[in-house]
Design an enzyme around this catalytic site. Structure first.
Site, mmCIF file in Angstrom:
data_model
loop_
_atom_site.group_PDB
_atom_site.id
_atom_site.type_symbol
_atom_site.label_atom_id
_atom_site.label_comp_id
_atom_site.label_asym_id
_atom_site.label_seq_id
_atom_site.Cartn_x
_atom_site.Cartn_y
_atom_site.Cartn_z
ATOM 1 N N SER A 116 0.819 -1.212 0.000
ATOM 2 C CA SER A 116 0.000 0.000 0.000
ATOM 3 C C SER A 116 0.850 1.257 0.000
ATOM 4 C CB SER A 116 -0.910 0.011 1.234
ATOM 5 O OG SER A 116 -0.124 0.023 2.423
ATOM 6 N N HIS A 137 -2.927 -3.206 -5.249
ATOM 7 C CA HIS A 137 -3.300 -2.799 -3.897
ATOM 8 C C HIS A 137 -4.791 -2.996 -3.683
ATOM 9 C CE1 HIS A 137 -3.921 0.641 -0.800
ATOM 10 N NE2 HIS A 137 -3.788 -0.523 -0.204
ATOM 11 N N GLU A 149 -6.094 -0.911 -6.798
ATOM 12 C CA GLU A 149 -5.140 -0.062 -7.508
ATOM 13 C C GLU A 149 -4.101 -0.966 -8.173
ATOM 14 O OE1 GLU A 149 -4.932 4.079 -4.967
ATOM 15 O OE2 GLU A 149 -3.873 2.340 -4.142
ATOM 16 N N ASN A 187 -4.285 6.727 -0.967
ATOM 17 C CA ASN A 187 -3.567 7.173 0.222
ATOM 18 C C ASN A 187 -2.957 8.555 0.044
ATOM 19 O OD1 ASN A 187 -4.050 5.134 2.093
ATOM 20 N ND2 ASN A 187 -2.396 3.856 1.327
#
Length: 375
Positions: A116, A137, A149, A187
């Site tokens: 991540s 991800h 992702e 993120n």
């Protein structure tokens, strides 16, 4: 197709379940055998819940579990067409694993990391054939969250991308492609939801309950930022913010807060420990009903999210469509931030960022060139 999963924690078990439900033969491996056996039990429990909710049946559950096998050594991954790693977020450990995996699997086997936050290119560099390595991800809980992702390393052969996206769609997932940069899409763009909320708190503009209420009542977000941070856990959320800040050469927009650091250091990690920004042994505090304050808080946090999304687009982190999709499916945002920018008008967003910068004179509040160019 045969799929190997290395690491049988929450993420690895979830990926195994989804792959098996899609009809694949799955091999599970973990360096700690007892953890692997626990994972099989968790997968079975998860599938039984699907039956209870009427979304599956006992026959389908049995068939899915029969497609999952526990293996006691990596060498038994030799027949796999695809291996997905879901172990601890430690670059050295991941590199050692991929170097070892490459010597075990067949030459056409795709190797994927569920990292991540780490560099996919750095992980791929540990292999003699890095062109078959990419990032995937998944989001927790894997069986429920549709977003994945997909992150090609700079070494990845791009022919894998379309194949992986098609396969993930067959699994019922929504893949988005992200550049191999810190935080990828979600993120990275989500940081202001947390950091700007804490900044507003630290300045004494509003308390946690009021900031949360502003985002849920005015913005339609499912959880306010402090509720969400406490739910995720400050052991996780603070580390991600700190990692992103350092990985991006101490970019001011990602600077962590001492308020959250102190919670992390004290072991007040949120709901899992009974205390975070909120004390869960007490009655929850009431939010202010000051409509002007609520609107001010909502607009400020939203503007920072829009600015971050525009910056990600500016640097080609992902396409406009994938940025908005990722934030809606990965963070449950009611709208994509770029869609929101168009709704509010780009000119208004630019002016709002310029006003913040004029007030604070901090690089944290500089308007992204990408947002300014959208005018």
């Amino acid at each position: 197709m045969k799929i190997g999963i290395v690491g049988t924690g929450t993420m690895g078990a979830g990926i195994a379940q989804v792959a098996a439900q899609a009809g694949h033969e799955v091999f599970l491996y973990d360096a700690q055998p007892q953890v692997g056996q626990q994972a099989l039990a968790r997968i079975d429990q998860s599938l039984q819940k699907e039956v209870e909710k009427g979304r599956s049946n006992p026959t389908a559950v049995m068939a899915t579990m029969q497609r999952i096998a526990w293996v006691d050594q990596l060498e038994k991954f030799r027949p796999c067409d695809w291996v997905i790693e879901a172990i601890v977020e430690d670059l050295t450990i991941k590199q050692e694993l991929f170097s070892r995996l490459e010597k075990v699997v067949n030459p056409s086997c795709l190797l994927a990391t569920n990292t991540s936050s780490l560099s996919v290119s750095a992980i791929a560099a540990s292999c003699e054939r890095p062109e078959r390595v990419l990032g995937m991800h998944f989001f927790n809980p894997v069986p429920l969250m549709q977003l994945v992702e997909v992150i090609p390393a700079i070494q990845t052969n791009e022919q894998w991308l379309d194949w992986v996206k098609e396969e993930l769609e067959r699994w019922g997932k929504m893949p988005v492609v992200a550049k191999d940069t810190p935080g990828f899409i979600v993120n990275r763009i989500a940081r202001p939801y947390y950091t700007e909320a804490i900044r507003i708190l630290d300045e004494g503009i509003a308390d946690c309950a009021t900031i949360d209420a502003a985002m849920t009542s005015l913005g339609g977000f499912r959880m306010g930022p402090f509720q969400l941070m406490d739910f995720i856990g400050h052991d996780v959320n603070f580390r991600v913010t700190e990692s992103l800040y350092q990985s991006c050469y101490q970019e001011p927009r990602y600077r962590p807060s001492f308020s959250q650091k102190r919670l992390f250091e004290a072991g007040y990690w949120g709901k899992k420990t009974g205390r975070g920004f909120y004390d869960y042994s007490r009655e929850m505090p009431k939010a202010s009903t000051d409509e002007v304050l609520l609107q001010q808080v909502f607009e400020r946090i939203l503007m920072m999210l829009i600015n971050e999304a525009a910056d990600a687009l500016h640097w080609n982190i992902a396409s406009r469509e994938d940025i908005d999709l990722a934030m809606m499916k990965g963070m449950n945002f009611p709208k994509g931030p770029l869609e929101w920018a168009e709704k509010w008008s780009i000119a208004h967003c630019v002016q709002s960022m310029d006003d913040l910068f004029a007030y604070y004179h901090e690089e944290r509040y500089r308007c992204s060139a990408g947002l300014r160019r959208m005018k």
